[in-house]
Design a protein around this motif. Structure first.
Motif, short mmCIF file in Angstrom:
data_model
loop_
_atom_site.label_atom_id
_atom_site.label_comp_id
_atom_site.label_asym_id
_atom_site.label_seq_id
_atom_site.Cartn_x
_atom_site.Cartn_y
_atom_site.Cartn_z
N MET A 177 -57.82 99.97 -74.68
CA MET A 177 -56.91 98.50 -74.00
C MET A 177 -55.32 98.99 -72.94
O MET A 177 -54.25 99.67 -73.37
CB MET A 177 -57.51 98.26 -74.87
N LEU A 178 -55.86 98.69 -71.70
CA LEU A 178 -54.46 98.97 -71.20
C LEU A 178 -53.19 97.52 -71.50
O LEU A 178 -53.85 96.28 -71.35
CB LEU A 178 -54.16 98.79 -70.22
N THR A 179 -52.30 97.94 -72.66
CA THR A 179 -51.85 96.96 -73.17
C THR A 179 -50.71 96.01 -72.09
O THR A 179 -50.07 95.01 -72.70
CB THR A 179 -51.35 97.40 -74.17
N GLN A 180 -50.49 97.45 -71.13
CA GLN A 180 -48.85 96.99 -70.33
C GLN A 180 -49.46 96.47 -68.85
O GLN A 180 -50.62 96.93 -68.71
CB GLN A 180 -48.37 98.05 -69.99
N ARG A 181 -48.48 95.72 -68.68
CA ARG A 181 -49.06 95.28 -66.97
C ARG A 181 -48.47 96.83 -66.24
O ARG A 181 -47.36 97.47 -66.76
CB ARG A 181 -47.86 94.58 -66.72
N LEU A 182 -48.83 96.60 -65.29
CA LEU A 182 -48.25 97.89 -64.11
C LEU A 182 -46.88 97.81 -64.11
O LEU A 182 -46.35 96.79 -63.36
CB LEU A 182 -49.44 97.99 -63.23
N PRO A 183 -45.93 98.26 -64.21
CA PRO A 183 -44.28 98.35 -64.11
C PRO A 183 -44.18 98.33 -62.52
O PRO A 183 -44.89 98.23 -61.42
CB PRO A 183 -43.68 100.13 -64.16
N ALA A 184 -42.70 97.29 -62.63
CA ALA A 184 -42.11 96.86 -60.92
C ALA A 184 -42.40 98.37 -60.16
O ALA A 184 -42.72 97.90 -58.80
CB ALA A 184 -41.25 95.85 -61.31
N GLU A 185 -42.24 99.60 -60.36
CA GLU A 185 -41.45 100.42 -59.75
C GLU A 185 -43.23 100.42 -58.99
O GLU A 185 -43.65 101.53 -58.17
CB GLU A 185 -41.30 102.07 -59.86
N LEU A 186 -44.25 100.69 -59.20
CA LEU A 186 -46.21 100.20 -58.70
C LEU A 186 -45.94 99.38 -57.90
O LEU A 186 -47.06 100.00 -57.36
CB LEU A 186 -46.45 100.69 -59.76
N THR A 187 -45.49 98.91 -57.45
CA THR A 187 -45.15 97.43 -56.84
C THR A 187 -45.85 98.41 -55.22
O THR A 187 -44.42 98.78 -54.64
CB THR A 187 -44.44 96.90 -56.49
N GLY A 188 -47.15 98.32 -54.40
CA GLY A 188 -46.73 98.56 -53.63
C GLY A 188 -47.63 100.62 -53.39
O GLY A 188 -47.95 101.13 -52.54
N LYS A 189 -47.65 101.13 -54.39
CA LYS A 189 -48.02 102.05 -55.33
C LYS A 189 -49.45 102.44 -55.85
O LYS A 189 -49.65 103.30 -56.86
CB LYS A 189 -47.26 102.91 -55.39
N TRP A 190 -50.06 100.94 -56.05
CA TRP A 190 -51.77 101.20 -56.93
C TRP A 190 -52.55 101.73 -55.90
O TRP A 190 -52.86 101.73 -55.22
CB TRP A 190 -51.98 99.54 -57.47
N ASN A 191 -53.18 102.51 -57.08
CA ASN A 191 -54.20 103.49 -56.61
C ASN A 191 -54.88 103.53 -57.85
O ASN A 191 -55.10 103.19 -58.25
CB ASN A 191 -54.39 104.62 -55.79
N HIS A 192 -56.30 104.30 -57.94
CA HIS A 192 -57.05 104.49 -59.24
C HIS A 192 -56.33 105.69 -60.61
O HIS A 192 -57.08 105.48 -61.62
CB HIS A 192 -58.58 105.67 -58.82
N ASN A 193 -55.57 106.28 -59.64
CA ASN A 193 -54.72 106.70 -61.14
C ASN A 193 -53.39 106.07 -61.66
O ASN A 193 -52.99 105.94 -62.91
CB ASN A 193 -54.00 108.34 -60.09
N THR A 194 -52.34 105.29 -60.49
CA THR A 194 -51.62 104.66 -60.97
C THR A 194 -51.64 104.28 -61.82
O THR A 194 -51.54 103.16 -62.75
CB THR A 194 -50.82 104.44 -59.84
N HIS A 195 -53.12 103.41 -62.18
CA HIS A 195 -53.54 101.95 -62.23
C HIS A 195 -53.89 102.28 -64.11
O HIS A 195 -53.23 101.72 -64.80
CB HIS A 195 -55.13 101.34 -62.20
N TYR A 196 -53.85 103.83 -64.32
CA TYR A 196 -53.84 104.63 -65.66
C TYR A 196 -52.23 104.59 -66.37
O TYR A 196 -52.95 105.18 -67.57
CB TYR A 196 -55.25 104.67 -65.80
#
Length: 201
Positions: free
Chosen positions: A1-20
């Protein structure tokens, strides 16, 4: 289970890899972390504030150097992970996101596991090939989720080298069971699987 939200530094850098990436970030803080296939160094930057030392290895590490040059606790090694000299059981966290399918799977997973200290964690996320109708069906089910997330977050098309997979999901799962008894293998959304393992002793 992913317990953390995506870090703010990933704003605009989401993809199938950074999601994890949160799978790796769930394992910090720690003393020493290794990212195998560090690419542009983005995960190194996210790990650095939570670790005493972070090491990245990648044949294309010139990209990672520019992304981490201002971080005193980050070291990037340009080279083939399988040929890189790293001390056994010297890392609290070893992670590899979308890189192991570029290497000999058995050798890479065995070496990654050998680098984990007792109590430390291994996190691997990657892709595999389809071998049956179930694989194709699950692939199709991921399309609506991809379209929604890409619309909501935007999709970052990372310029990383691309390589076809040699192993199917079934073969990966069998190899994990053979090489790392006790590891957790999970089929994931966005055409990925994850391997998580903690060295007990």
């Amino acid at each position: 289970m992913l317990t953390q939200r995506l870090p703010a530094e990933l704003t605009g850098k989401w993809n199938h890899n950074t999601h994890y990436y949160p799978l790796a970030l769930d394992a910090v803080p720690c003393r020493r972390a290794l990212d195998v296939g560090c690419g542009d160094g983005l995960l190194l930057r996210l790990l650095a504030p939570h670790c005493n030392e972070v090491v990245g290895v990648d044949p294309w590490a010139d990209l990672a150097v520019s992304a981490t040059r201002d971080l005193a606790n980050v070291e990037v090694r340009n080279g083939d992970f399988l040929e890189t000299d790293l001390a056994a059981q010297s890392f609290d966290l070893v992670t590899s996101i979308a890189a192991i399918h570029h290497m000999d799977f058995d050798r890479a997973l065995t070496k990654m596991a050998s680098l984990v200290r007792p109590g430390g964690r291994l996190v691997v996320v990657s892709i595999a090939d389809y071998s049956n109708r179930l694989d194709w069906a699950l692939s199709g089910l991921a399309i609506p989720a991809h379209r929604y997330s890409a619309w909501r977050r935007g999709y970052w098309d990372h310029p990383a080298p691309v390589r076809d997979c040699e192993l199917s999901y079934r073969q990966v799962r069998a190899a994990v069971g053979r090489i790392l008894p006790g590891a957790t293998y999970r089929r994931r959304l966005y055409w990925r699987y994850s391997i998580t393992w903690t060295r007990l002793a």
